[in-house]
Design an enzyme around this catalytic site. Structure first.
Site, PDB file in Angstrom:
ATOM      1  N   LYS A 294     -19.232 -59.719   3.117  1.00 26.57           N
ATOM      2  CA  LYS A 294     -19.581 -59.865   4.617  1.00 26.57           C
ATOM      3  C   LYS A 294     -18.941 -61.372   4.858  1.00 26.57           C
ATOM      4  O   LYS A 294     -18.681 -62.078   3.900  1.00 26.57           O
ATOM      5  CB  LYS A 294     -21.129 -60.089   4.470  1.00 26.57           C
ATOM      6  CG  LYS A 294     -21.783 -61.068   4.024  1.00 26.57           C
ATOM      7  CD  LYS A 294     -23.115 -61.009   4.129  1.00 26.57           C
ATOM      8  CE  LYS A 294     -23.932 -61.733   5.173  1.00 26.57           C
ATOM      9  NZ  LYS A 294     -24.106 -63.354   4.798  1.00 26.57           N
TER      10      LYS A 294
ATOM     11  N   ASP B 288     -27.022 -63.134   9.721  1.00 20.76           N
ATOM     12  CA  ASP B 288     -26.595 -63.808   8.457  1.00 20.76           C
ATOM     13  C   ASP B 288     -27.391 -63.095   7.386  1.00 20.76           C
ATOM     14  O   ASP B 288     -26.834 -62.741   6.216  1.00 20.76           O
ATOM     15  CB  ASP B 288     -26.836 -65.144   8.365  1.00 20.76           C
ATOM     16  CG  ASP B 288     -26.372 -65.891   6.956  1.00 20.76           C
ATOM     17  OD1 ASP B 288     -25.277 -65.572   6.273  1.00 20.76           O
ATOM     18  OD2 ASP B 288     -27.305 -66.700   6.516  1.00 20.76           O
TER      19      ASP B 288
ATOM     20  N   ASP C  71      -0.404 -66.244   1.589  1.00 22.40           N
ATOM     21  CA  ASP C  71      -0.722 -66.536   3.002  1.00 22.40           C
ATOM     22  C   ASP C  71      -0.917 -65.217   3.664  1.00 22.40           C
ATOM     23  O   ASP C  71       0.114 -64.318   3.430  1.00 22.40           O
ATOM     24  CB  ASP C  71       0.232 -67.322   3.963  1.00 22.40           C
ATOM     25  CG  ASP C  71      -0.387 -67.641   5.163  1.00 22.40           C
ATOM     26  OD1 ASP C  71      -1.063 -66.744   5.687  1.00 22.40           O
ATOM     27  OD2 ASP C  71       0.007 -68.437   5.799  1.00 22.40           O
TER      28      ASP C  71
ATOM     29  N   LYS D 131     -29.436 -56.952  -7.067  1.00 19.36           N
ATOM     30  CA  LYS D 131     -30.447 -57.825  -7.836  1.00 19.36           C
ATOM     31  C   LYS D 131     -31.432 -56.850  -8.457  1.00 19.36           C
ATOM     32  O   LYS D 131     -31.638 -55.532  -8.016  1.00 19.36           O
ATOM     33  CB  LYS D 131     -31.531 -58.417  -6.610  1.00 19.36           C
ATOM     34  CG  LYS D 131     -30.453 -59.627  -5.891  1.00 19.36           C
ATOM     35  CD  LYS D 131     -31.614 -60.325  -5.030  1.00 19.36           C
ATOM     36  CE  LYS D 131     -30.589 -61.228  -4.031  1.00 19.36           C
ATOM     37  NZ  LYS D 131     -30.425 -62.487  -4.962  1.00 19.36           N
TER      38      LYS D 131
ATOM     39  N   LYS E  15     -34.241 -70.404   6.717  1.00 13.43           N
ATOM     40  CA  LYS E  15     -33.850 -71.671   5.877  1.00 13.43           C
ATOM     41  C   LYS E  15     -34.878 -72.828   5.975  1.00 13.43           C
ATOM     42  O   LYS E  15     -35.447 -72.951   6.865  1.00 13.43           O
ATOM     43  CB  LYS E  15     -32.684 -72.156   6.089  1.00 13.43           C
ATOM     44  CG  LYS E  15     -31.589 -70.941   5.814  1.00 13.43           C
ATOM     45  CD  LYS E  15     -30.043 -71.324   5.772  1.00 13.43           C
ATOM     46  CE  LYS E  15     -28.923 -70.427   5.833  1.00 13.43           C
ATOM     47  NZ  LYS E  15     -28.937 -69.877   4.463  1.00 13.43           N
TER      48      LYS E  15
ATOM     49  N   HIS F  86     -24.975 -57.985  -1.543  1.00 14.82           N
ATOM     50  CA  HIS F  86     -25.160 -58.635  -3.018  1.00 14.82           C
ATOM     51  C   HIS F  86     -26.810 -58.361  -3.171  1.00 14.82           C
ATOM     52  O   HIS F  86     -27.131 -58.303  -4.393  1.00 14.82           O
ATOM     53  CB  HIS F  86     -24.565 -60.025  -3.223  1.00 14.82           C
ATOM     54  CG  HIS F  86     -25.783 -61.139  -2.580  1.00 14.82           C
ATOM     55  ND1 HIS F  86     -25.772 -61.391  -1.278  1.00 14.82           N
ATOM     56  CD2 HIS F  86     -26.711 -61.978  -3.304  1.00 14.82           C
ATOM     57  CE1 HIS F  86     -26.479 -62.404  -1.285  1.00 14.82           C
ATOM     58  NE2 HIS F  86     -27.310 -62.701  -2.397  1.00 14.82           N
TER      59      HIS F  86
ATOM     60  N   HIS G 288     -28.872 -57.844   4.403  1.00 13.89           N
ATOM     61  CA  HIS G 288     -29.777 -57.908   3.319  1.00 13.89           C
ATOM     62  C   HIS G 288     -31.215 -57.110   3.625  1.00 13.89           C
ATOM     63  O   HIS G 288     -31.709 -56.318   3.034  1.00 13.89           O
ATOM     64  CB  HIS G 288     -30.175 -59.140   2.811  1.00 13.89           C
ATOM     65  CG  HIS G 288     -28.882 -60.044   2.269  1.00 13.89           C
ATOM     66  ND1 HIS G 288     -27.657 -59.350   1.839  1.00 13.89           N
ATOM     67  CD2 HIS G 288     -28.458 -61.223   2.433  1.00 13.89           C
ATOM     68  CE1 HIS G 288     -26.741 -60.254   1.680  1.00 13.89           C
ATOM     69  NE2 HIS G 288     -27.112 -61.309   2.174  1.00 13.89           N
TER      70      HIS G 288
HETATM   71  C1  BG6 Z   1     -26.073 -65.036   1.997  1.00 13.61           C
HETATM   72  C2  BG6 Z   1     -26.205 -65.746   3.269  1.00 13.61           C
HETATM   73  O1  BG6 Z   1     -25.611 -63.802   2.337  1.00 13.61           O
HETATM   74  O2  BG6 Z   1     -27.378 -64.820   1.271  1.00 13.61           O
HETATM   75  C3  BG6 Z   1     -26.679 -67.237   2.944  1.00 13.61           C
HETATM   76  O3  BG6 Z   1     -25.110 -65.843   3.965  1.00 13.61           O
HETATM   77  C4  BG6 Z   1     -28.169 -67.041   1.788  1.00 13.61           C
HETATM   78  O4  BG6 Z   1     -27.002 -67.977   4.126  1.00 13.61           O
HETATM   79  C5  BG6 Z   1     -27.985 -66.260   0.887  1.00 13.61           C
HETATM   80  O5  BG6 Z   1     -28.232 -68.244   1.593  1.00 13.61           O
HETATM   81  C6  BG6 Z   1     -29.151 -65.890   0.136  1.00 13.61           C
HETATM   82  O6  BG6 Z   1     -28.726 -65.102  -1.132  1.00 13.61           O
HETATM   83  P1  BG6 Z   1     -29.655 -65.340  -2.285  1.00 13.61           P
HETATM   84  O7  BG6 Z   1     -29.103 -64.410  -3.333  1.00 13.61           O
HETATM   85  O8  BG6 Z   1     -29.799 -66.607  -3.048  1.00 13.61           O
HETATM   86  O9  BG6 Z   1     -31.179 -64.866  -1.829  1.00 13.61           O
END
Ligand code: BG6
Length: 474
Positions: free
Chosen positions: A135, A222, A83, A169, A325, A165, A227
């Site tokens: 994040k 988000d 914890d 890629k 989305k 992330h 990104h």
């Molecule tokens: C994340 C978001 O950082 O990236 C998500 O919090 C999103 O909401 C995701 O679905 C998308 O990542 P990728 O690699 O699938 O495009």
């Protein structure tokens, strides 16, 4: 023996991405013999339970990987229940981990500060230990600064690895190669030749059971805050002098600092918010956002923006961003739309301005769309059509395994390469931009417009570009 400590080891990210990625590295022989992975979380698990969870995560989320190496991978794993608010737990963790090279925090942001303090008290913030932060790094500029201050008090900036992330890629690496390993594009990569730039990150998924963390956050924070602004920075930055973290970050931050703020009086013209209502994605009916969530909400699941970068290179070039989305198709791409020819000798029919389309997902691609002649004798005048030159070596791509972005990032973390991680100044410049857009939304009371799941977002998103005579690509 060296170890990686994984906080949040039983969470969604660990199951879907981190454990499968670590297995991918193991399976390719990229983790040193004896290298250990110590998972930690609040869940009452023992090492056997954690190994079972990891085996299940690999089977579910990396089904294409050969399972032969799994037993040896599971042998690398240990688990310490902890914890973050209990100092004694950190001593047990330090003892279990031994020589720690990296710590990965994938935990709720309010646990960052106590976790860092616990690590330092247990001697886990010592020289050479790298700290990766996942994040969300705060929810606005001031909370982000508070996290950066708390972390920065114990870890020097060069040992803090902030994850985005998207930077892991393959196609994002390819963007760097395209821009800086070729001399062809650089003279054209500026306002003189480029009419506008589009960035699209379209998802077909909905809330995926993440409603509790997504609602109240929304697409702007988000996806755009991190990104998309990183993609924009890599697309727009000046050529760095070298591929080092310092040189690349310095160029990206200049772009982010040059983003023209969007004042409250302009949010309705320059931004679009949307939220999906029930519809169908890929032929299957899906519920609306509020139904998925279980109650009405003012959070946007779609956002589109028109941005400007106020510097010499990009003077007057609009950057259109959209992400959402439950859109029609999963696709992420960067479109560089070139100026039309100054004078057409072919009339108007069929002539389109050149486009360079950099596809990130679902497939990596780089297509240069040029005009060519349709074969024929042309008694009624020459006919033209756009043809796409595919710049990606498909054969080479087919031979290599499709990697999860986190594989590259975890390997870089373990081996100490920080170019693909985000610096403090960038994160804070990103938040500063996002905060004033949100302030504008709050001042004007701009609520999300509905869009049907499976469409390309609310009509306002088409109007945003349409007013400038532009169509979204695709
Ligand atoms: C994340 C978001 O950082 O990236 C998500 O919090 C999103 O909401 C995701 O679905 C998308 O990542 P990728 O690699 O699938 O495009």
């Amino acid at each position: 023996m060296a170890a990686l400590i994984l906080f949040g080891a039983t969470g969604d990210l660990a199951r879907r991405m981190l454990l499968p990625s670590l297995y991918g590295l193991h399976a390719d022989g990229l983790l040193a013999a004896g290298f250990r992975i110590v998972g930690t979380a609040r869940s009452a698990l023992d090492a056997a339970g954690f190994r079972a969870l990891a085996a299940e995560a690999v089977a579910t989320h990396a089904p294409g990987l050969d399972r032969a190496g799994l037993p040896a991978f599971l042998d690398r794993l240990a688990y310490v229940r902890l914890d973050a608010r209990d100092a004694a737990g950190f001593a047990r963790l330090a003892e279990a981990a031994g020589e720690t090279v990296a710590i990965f925090l994938s935990t709720a942001p309010d646990l960052f500060a106590p976790t860092i303090a616990g690590l330092a008290a247990a001697g886990l913030a010592g020289d050479g230990v790298r700290l990766a932060l996942e994040k969300p790094l705060g929810s606005d500029l001031s909370s982000s600064k508070a996290i950066n201050d708390a972390v920065g008090a114990l870890f020097p900036e060069e040992r803090i690895f902030r994850i985005d992330h998207y930077l892991g890629k393959e196609a994002v690496q390819n963007l760097l190669a395209l821009r800086f390993a070729n001399s062809l594009f650089e003279p054209l990569w500026r306002a003189d030749s480029i009419a506008h730039v589009q960035l699209t990150v379209a998802e077909t998924v909905g809330l995926e059971g993440r409603g509790a963390t997504y609602d109240g956050v929304g697409a702007l924070r988000d996806m755009v805050q991190n990104h998309m602004l990183q993609l924009l920075a890599l697309t727009a930055m000046e050529p760095p002098a070298r591929l080092s973290a310092g040189a690349v970050r310095a160029e990206k931050v200049k772009v982010l600092d040059a983003l023209r703020p969007i004042a409250a009086a302009e949010v309705e013209r320059l931004t679009v918010r949307g939220q999906y209502v029930a519809g169908a994605v890929n032929g299957a009916p899906v519920p609306g956002y509020a139904e998925e969530l279980g109650h009405p909400s003012a959070t946007e699941s779609f956002v589109a923006l028109k941005l400007h970068i106020d510097n010499w290179r990009w003077r007057g070039v609009p950057f259109y961003l959209r992400t959402g989305k439950r859109l029609a198709r999963r696709t992420s791409e960067i479109v560089i739309a070139m100026n039309p020819v100054p004078h057409s000798i072919f009339g108007e029919a069929g002539l389109r301005a050149n486009r360079l389309v950099i596809g990130l997902q679902p497939e990596e691609s780089i297509r240069l769309v040029l005009m060519a002649k349709v074969p024929g004798l042309d008694r009624d005048g020459m006919r033209l059509k756009p043809v796409a030159l595919d710049l990606v070596d498909r054969a080479a791509l087919a031979e290599s395994r499709r990697r999860i972005a986190y594989e590259r990032l975890l390997l870089d973390l373990v081996e100490g390469r920080s170019t693909l991680f985000v610096g403090r100044a960038e994160v804070e410049a990103q938040w500063a931009f996002i905060d004033q857009v949100r302030a504008g939304w709050a001042t004007t009371g701009m609520a999300p417009s509905p869009y049907v799941a499976g469409s390309w977002g609310p009509p306002e998103a088409f109007a945003l570009v349409g007013r400038d005579g532009v169509d979204w690509n695709g």
